[in-house]
Motif scaffolding. Structure first.
Motif, PDB file in Angstrom:
ATOM      1  N   ALA A   1      -4.063  16.580   5.208  1.00 54.49           N
ATOM      2  CA  ALA A   1      -3.439  14.252   5.177  1.00 54.49           C
ATOM      3  C   ALA A   1      -1.975  14.935   5.654  1.00 54.49           C
ATOM      4  CB  ALA A   1      -4.276  13.595   5.038  1.00 54.49           C
ATOM      5  N   PHE A   2      -1.276  15.993   4.934  1.00 51.70           N
ATOM      6  CA  PHE A   2       0.104  16.124   5.062  1.00 51.70           C
ATOM      7  C   PHE A   2       0.237  17.208   5.534  1.00 51.70           C
ATOM      8  CE2 PHE A   2      -1.114  13.983   1.585  1.00 51.70           C
ATOM      9  CZ  PHE A   2      -0.767  13.051   0.576  1.00 51.70           C
ATOM     10  N   SER A   3       1.619  16.769   6.506  1.00 49.63           N
ATOM     11  CA  SER A   3       2.732  18.620   7.023  1.00 49.63           C
ATOM     12  C   SER A   3       3.316  19.225   6.414  1.00 49.63           C
ATOM     13  CB  SER A   3       3.784  17.802   8.193  1.00 49.63           C
ATOM     14  OG  SER A   3       4.836  17.097   7.311  1.00 49.63           O
ATOM     15  N   ASP A   4       2.828  20.303   6.475  1.00 51.31           N
ATOM     16  CA  ASP A   4       3.414  21.372   5.465  1.00 51.31           C
ATOM     17  C   ASP A   4       5.180  22.322   5.573  1.00 51.31           C
ATOM     18  OD1 ASP A   4       3.799  23.698   3.444  1.00 51.31           O
ATOM     19  OD2 ASP A   4       2.103  24.564   4.330  1.00 51.31           O
ATOM     20  N   ASP A   5       5.564  20.744   5.533  1.00 56.15           N
ATOM     21  CA  ASP A   5       7.111  20.252   6.073  1.00 56.15           C
ATOM     22  C   ASP A   5       7.939  20.698   4.919  1.00 56.15           C
ATOM     23  OD1 ASP A   5       6.748  20.526   8.510  1.00 56.15           O
ATOM     24  OD2 ASP A   5       6.564  18.782   8.614  1.00 56.15           O
ATOM     25  N   LEU A   6       9.011  21.188   4.324  1.00 56.04           N
ATOM     26  CA  LEU A   6       9.520  20.852   3.506  1.00 56.04           C
ATOM     27  C   LEU A   6       9.692  19.279   2.530  1.00 56.04           C
ATOM     28  CD1 LEU A   6      12.775  23.178   3.797  1.00 56.04           C
ATOM     29  CD2 LEU A   6      11.031  23.671   2.627  1.00 56.04           C
ATOM     30  N   THR A   7       9.892  18.170   3.897  1.00 57.05           N
ATOM     31  CA  THR A   7       9.613  16.600   3.274  1.00 57.05           C
ATOM     32  C   THR A   7       8.314  16.273   3.647  1.00 57.05           C
ATOM     33  OG1 THR A   7      11.585  16.148   3.664  1.00 57.05           O
ATOM     34  CG2 THR A   7      10.299  15.022   3.692  1.00 57.05           C
ATOM     35  N   PRO A   8       7.535  16.747   3.273  1.00 53.55           N
ATOM     36  CA  PRO A   8       5.976  16.166   3.981  1.00 53.55           C
ATOM     37  C   PRO A   8       5.482  14.698   4.277  1.00 53.55           C
ATOM     38  CG  PRO A   8       5.547  17.135   1.603  1.00 53.55           C
ATOM     39  CD  PRO A   8       6.951  16.904   1.716  1.00 53.55           C
ATOM     40  N   LYS A   9       4.774  15.027   5.452  1.00 49.10           N
ATOM     41  CA  LYS A   9       4.981  13.607   6.200  1.00 49.10           C
ATOM     42  C   LYS A   9       3.383  13.974   6.400  1.00 49.10           C
ATOM     43  CE  LYS A   9       6.699  15.005  10.651  1.00 49.10           C
ATOM     44  NZ  LYS A   9       6.477  16.474  10.325  1.00 49.10           N
ATOM     45  N   ALA A  10       3.041  12.390   6.127  1.00 46.89           N
ATOM     46  CA  ALA A  10       2.117  11.832   5.532  1.00 46.89           C
ATOM     47  C   ALA A  10       0.783  11.375   6.948  1.00 46.89           C
ATOM     48  CB  ALA A  10       1.648  10.572   4.905  1.00 46.89           C
ATOM     49  N   TRP A  11      -0.085  11.816   6.961  1.00 46.05           N
ATOM     50  CA  TRP A  11      -0.761  11.632   8.422  1.00 46.05           C
ATOM     51  C   TRP A  11      -1.834  10.104   8.224  1.00 46.05           C
ATOM     52  CZ3 TRP A  11       1.545  13.816  11.618  1.00 46.05           C
ATOM     53  CH2 TRP A  11       2.011  15.255  11.880  1.00 46.05           C
ATOM     54  N   ARG A  12      -1.189   8.781   9.108  1.00 44.12           N
ATOM     55  CA  ARG A  12      -1.410   8.148   8.669  1.00 44.12           C
ATOM     56  C   ARG A  12      -3.151   7.796   8.228  1.00 44.12           C
ATOM     57  NH1 ARG A  12       0.027   4.343  13.167  1.00 44.12           N
ATOM     58  NH2 ARG A  12      -1.759   5.321  13.677  1.00 44.12           N
ATOM     59  N   ASP A  13      -4.303   8.237   9.671  1.00 45.76           N
ATOM     60  CA  ASP A  13      -5.280   7.598   9.346  1.00 45.76           C
ATOM     61  C   ASP A  13      -5.929   9.006   8.699  1.00 45.76           C
ATOM     62  OD1 ASP A  13      -5.520   5.931  10.898  1.00 45.76           O
ATOM     63  OD2 ASP A  13      -5.188   7.550  13.463  1.00 45.76           O
ATOM     64  N   LYS A  14      -5.301   9.987   7.925  1.00 45.37           N
ATOM     65  CA  LYS A  14      -6.157  11.101   7.489  1.00 45.37           C
ATOM     66  C   LYS A  14      -5.460  10.523   5.826  1.00 45.37           C
ATOM     67  CE  LYS A  14      -5.828  14.894  10.232  1.00 45.37           C
ATOM     68  NZ  LYS A  14      -5.630  15.987  10.834  1.00 45.37           N
ATOM     69  N   VAL A  15      -5.044  10.212   5.027  1.00 45.62           N
ATOM     70  CA  VAL A  15      -4.169  10.195   4.483  1.00 45.62           C
ATOM     71  C   VAL A  15      -4.865   9.004   2.848  1.00 45.62           C
ATOM     72  CG1 VAL A  15      -1.992  10.727   4.041  1.00 45.62           C
ATOM     73  CG2 VAL A  15      -2.339   8.100   4.666  1.00 45.62           C
ATOM     74  N   ARG A  16      -5.337   8.361   2.140  1.00 46.98           N
ATOM     75  CA  ARG A  16      -5.818   7.779   0.998  1.00 46.98           C
ATOM     76  C   ARG A  16      -4.699   7.066   0.841  1.00 46.98           C
ATOM     77  NH1 ARG A  16      -9.002  12.679  -1.326  1.00 46.98           N
ATOM     78  NH2 ARG A  16      -7.804  12.029  -3.253  1.00 46.98           N
ATOM     79  N   TRP A  17      -5.183   5.732   0.523  1.00 46.77           N
ATOM     80  CA  TRP A  17      -4.435   4.689  -0.136  1.00 46.77           C
ATOM     81  C   TRP A  17      -4.474   4.183  -1.390  1.00 46.77           C
ATOM     82  CZ3 TRP A  17      -0.036   4.013   3.479  1.00 46.77           C
ATOM     83  CH2 TRP A  17      -0.008   4.779   4.783  1.00 46.77           C
ATOM     84  N   VAL A  18      -3.347   3.808  -2.403  1.00 51.79           N
ATOM     85  CA  VAL A  18      -3.569   3.198  -2.964  1.00 51.79           C
ATOM     86  C   VAL A  18      -2.764   1.666  -3.088  1.00 51.79           C
ATOM     87  CG1 VAL A  18      -2.394   3.497  -5.888  1.00 51.79           C
ATOM     88  CG2 VAL A  18      -3.139   5.275  -4.677  1.00 51.79           C
ATOM     89  N   ALA A  19      -2.988   0.986  -3.310  1.00 50.78           N
ATOM     90  CA  ALA A  19      -2.803  -0.586  -3.603  1.00 50.78           C
ATOM     91  C   ALA A  19      -2.079  -0.939  -4.702  1.00 50.78           C
ATOM     92  CB  ALA A  19      -3.951  -1.549  -4.734  1.00 50.78           C
TER      93      ALA A  19
ATOM     94  N   LEU B   1       0.878  -0.841  -0.638  1.00 48.04           N
ATOM     95  CA  LEU B   1      -0.211  -0.177  -0.221  1.00 48.04           C
ATOM     96  C   LEU B   1       1.256   1.212  -0.225  1.00 48.04           C
ATOM     97  CD1 LEU B   1      -2.295  -0.673   2.643  1.00 48.04           C
ATOM     98  CD2 LEU B   1      -2.606  -1.191   0.154  1.00 48.04           C
ATOM     99  N   LEU B   2       0.547   1.973  -0.717  1.00 49.08           N
ATOM    100  CA  LEU B   2       0.802   3.384  -1.400  1.00 49.08           C
ATOM    101  C   LEU B   2       0.225   4.172  -0.057  1.00 49.08           C
ATOM    102  CD1 LEU B   2       2.969   2.372  -4.208  1.00 49.08           C
ATOM    103  CD2 LEU B   2       3.947   2.168  -1.686  1.00 49.08           C
ATOM    104  N   VAL B   3       1.082   5.570  -0.137  1.00 45.65           N
ATOM    105  CA  VAL B   3       0.002   7.092   0.207  1.00 45.65           C
ATOM    106  C   VAL B   3      -0.605   7.495  -1.411  1.00 45.65           C
ATOM    107  CG1 VAL B   3       0.337   9.106   0.694  1.00 45.65           C
ATOM    108  CG2 VAL B   3       1.275   6.823   2.116  1.00 45.65           C
ATOM    109  N   ASP B   4      -1.383   7.889  -1.064  1.00 47.96           N
ATOM    110  CA  ASP B   4      -2.157   8.319  -2.885  1.00 47.96           C
ATOM    111  C   ASP B   4      -1.454  10.180  -2.651  1.00 47.96           C
ATOM    112  OD1 ASP B   4      -3.383   9.144  -4.394  1.00 47.96           O
ATOM    113  OD2 ASP B   4      -5.363   8.815  -3.719  1.00 47.96           O
ATOM    114  N   PRO B   5      -1.096  10.290  -3.438  1.00 50.35           N
ATOM    115  CA  PRO B   5      -0.459  12.424  -3.184  1.00 50.35           C
ATOM    116  C   PRO B   5      -1.281  12.632  -3.343  1.00 50.35           C
ATOM    117  CG  PRO B   5       0.675  10.657  -4.805  1.00 50.35           C
ATOM    118  CD  PRO B   5      -0.087   9.873  -4.371  1.00 50.35           C
ATOM    119  N   ASP B   6      -2.638  12.217  -4.111  1.00 52.06           N
ATOM    120  CA  ASP B   6      -3.615  12.956  -4.601  1.00 52.06           C
ATOM    121  C   ASP B   6      -4.868  14.135  -2.685  1.00 52.06           C
ATOM    122  OD1 ASP B   6      -2.773  13.314  -6.810  1.00 52.06           O
ATOM    123  OD2 ASP B   6      -3.620  11.679  -7.587  1.00 52.06           O
ATOM    124  N   SER B   7      -4.024  12.663  -2.203  1.00 50.72           N
ATOM    125  CA  SER B   7      -4.828  12.488  -0.826  1.00 50.72           C
ATOM    126  C   SER B   7      -5.138  14.588  -0.497  1.00 50.72           C
ATOM    127  CB  SER B   7      -4.530  11.905   0.165  1.00 50.72           C
ATOM    128  OG  SER B   7      -4.362  10.932   0.139  1.00 50.72           O
TER     129      SER B   7
END
Length: 463
Positions: free
Chosen positions: A241-259, A231-237
């Motif tokens: 669902a992401f932090s506003d950092d230079l390297t965005p972190k994905a919040w596990r319970d907020k992002v969508r997932w791609v098989a 499962l990969l993080v859907d970048p179109d979430s």
């Protein structure tokens, strides 16, 4: 002796002057408010003298009478004209902003804002108010909206760059282990959005939609599938669902997932075709090479179900549950000889004993809660004595038989719970009835347990 106004002010209180004051105060475009027009009969120097006397603590009623001002004492400060700011200018009109004069009772944290006399622009000083306020004029609203859109574009660009799917090669389905296949199938059943071809975030699920007995185990399974690149993080979430950092972190319970699984070895499969293939493969029955993984999964599900039950019951009674590690160890030990429902019955009796302990000995809730695992083990061992052991059955070949035995023995007290003639550590290759009995221990394991049960019900293990 009555107070007389200064001679220099007599000429300002004539009827003609009052007429001029009235005409000026009614001008709609004069730029003066009704209060500011009250001091229009005074010169600039007199206004400054009046303000100095006001700030120094002179009685307001005396000042109003002395200067012939037609205003209520509480509104005198509103009548003073604003002063221009030496450092601030309107970004749209290019003129100096003005500040209202400070009252002698104004606190520093409540100082007024600067404003433009030409337009509706307002400037609120940062750090000078307990609440952050922004100007609501139309140019400022448009500027903030444009800045927000530019920030969203930049954040999306960084998310696309870090979580891009282009460089992640899909995994062939036949290379996945049985455990990962079963976890993925359960995850698809609970979270699949076939129309948009992604797995929904955890926070968008219904309360009863879960993969395993607890949300903690759901998160562990999701993390395992992600680390295996299944499962990969859907970048179109959504951006939140992401932090506003230079390297965005994905919040596990907020992002969508791609098989990230392929059926043909090249393209990522759609979720609906992938679900059908997985369901067909796992419904064919367990294979010999799956044995160790199935038993390990059943044991993990059983243990987690008991711990989740204890946590839920403790929460109902307002008890803390900090002895989870010890409870998991005791549950593993008890599950060698008891089905899940019996261990849960032991837990329920131990929780009632903890509540009675609080009322009887006046101990803290934490102290009483920590006695639950030991009491479960003690009651389980008393129920395993030879005189209370359940009679061995040679016909225990189905879940229904085990359920009837469980219902019969559940009618007894918690201290006389029996031992079943099977254990999860028994050899796996005897027959599928053994797997059926194991799955019969799972009372509410979520989608993962349902698929394990379905797999056991459709075929025997090949010897």
């Amino acid at each position: 002796m009555p107070y007389k106004p200064p001679p220099s002010l007599d000429c300002l209180t004539t009827p003609s002057s009052l007429a001029n004051l009235t005409s000026d105060s009614t001008q709609g475009e004069s730029g003066l408010s009704d209060f500011e027009a009250k001091l229009q009969h005074l010169t600039a120097e007199q206004v400054e003298v009046l303000y100095s006397e006001y700030i120094s603590g002179e009685k307001i009623a005396l000042l109003i009478e002395r200067y012939g001002i037609d205003v209520a004492p509480s509104s005198l400060i509103k009548a003073f004209p604003p002063v221009p700011s030496a450092t601030l200018a309107c970004p749209y009109c290019k003129v100096s902003l003005y500040e209202r004069r400070k009252s002698r009772t104004t606190h520093r944290w409540n100082e007024s804002m600067a404003f433009c006399k030409t337009c509706t622009h307002r400037h609120y000083y940062p750090g000078r108010s307990r609440w952050r306020r922004d100007c609501t004029c139309q140019p400022c609203l448009r500027a903030r909206e444009q800045a927000k859109q530019a920030q969203a574009v930049d954040q999306r660009r960084r998310i696309k760059g870090h979580w891009s799917l282009a460089n992640r090669k899909p995994l062939a389905l036949h290379r996945l282990s049985f455990t990962h296949k079963l976890q993925l199938l359960a995850m698809l059943e609970v979270r699949m959005d076939a129309q948009h071809n992604y797995l929904a975030p955890a926070e968008q699920l219904h309360h009863d939609a879960r993969v395993s007995p607890s949300t903690a185990m759901d998160a562990t399974i999701l993390q395992a599938l992600h680390e295996a690149s299944i499962l990969l993080v859907d970048p179109d979430s959504p951006l939140d669902a992401f932090s506003d950092d230079l390297t965005p972190k994905a919040w596990r319970d907020k992002v969508r997932w791609v098989a990230n699984v392929s059926l043909d070895g090249q393209q990522r499969a759609g979720l609906a075709p992938l679900y059908r293939v997985l369901y067909k493969e796992l419904s064919g029955g367990p294979l010999p090479q799956w044995g160790v993984q199935i038993i390990a999964m059943i044991e993990a599900l059983s243990n987690e179900e008991v711990c989740a039950y204890i946590a839920a019951r403790c929460a109902e009674h307002g008890l803390p549950f900090e002895a989870r590690k010890k409870a998991a160890e005791i549950a593993t030990q008890l599950l060698q000889d008891h089905p899940v429902r019996h261990v849960c019955s032991l837990a329920n009796s131990a929780i009632r004993g903890a509540l009675s302990y609080i009322a009887r000995a006046h101990v803290t809730k934490l102290h009483a809660s920590n006695t639950i695992p030991a009491n479960m083990l003690a009651m389980g061992e008393r129920g395993m004595t030879p005189t209370r052991r359940a009679p061995a059955s040679t016909n225990c070949c189905s879940t229904c038989c085990c359920s009837r035995m469980t219902m019969a023995w559940s009618a007894r007290s918690a201290t006389t719970l029996p031992s079943f003639p099977f254990t999860p550590r028994s050899p796996f290759g005897r027959a599928s009835r053994r797997l059926q009995i194991f799955c019969g221990r799972l009372a509410g394991g979520g989608a993962l347990a349902r698929h394990l049960q379905h797999s056991a019900d459709n075929s025997c293990i090949q010897q």
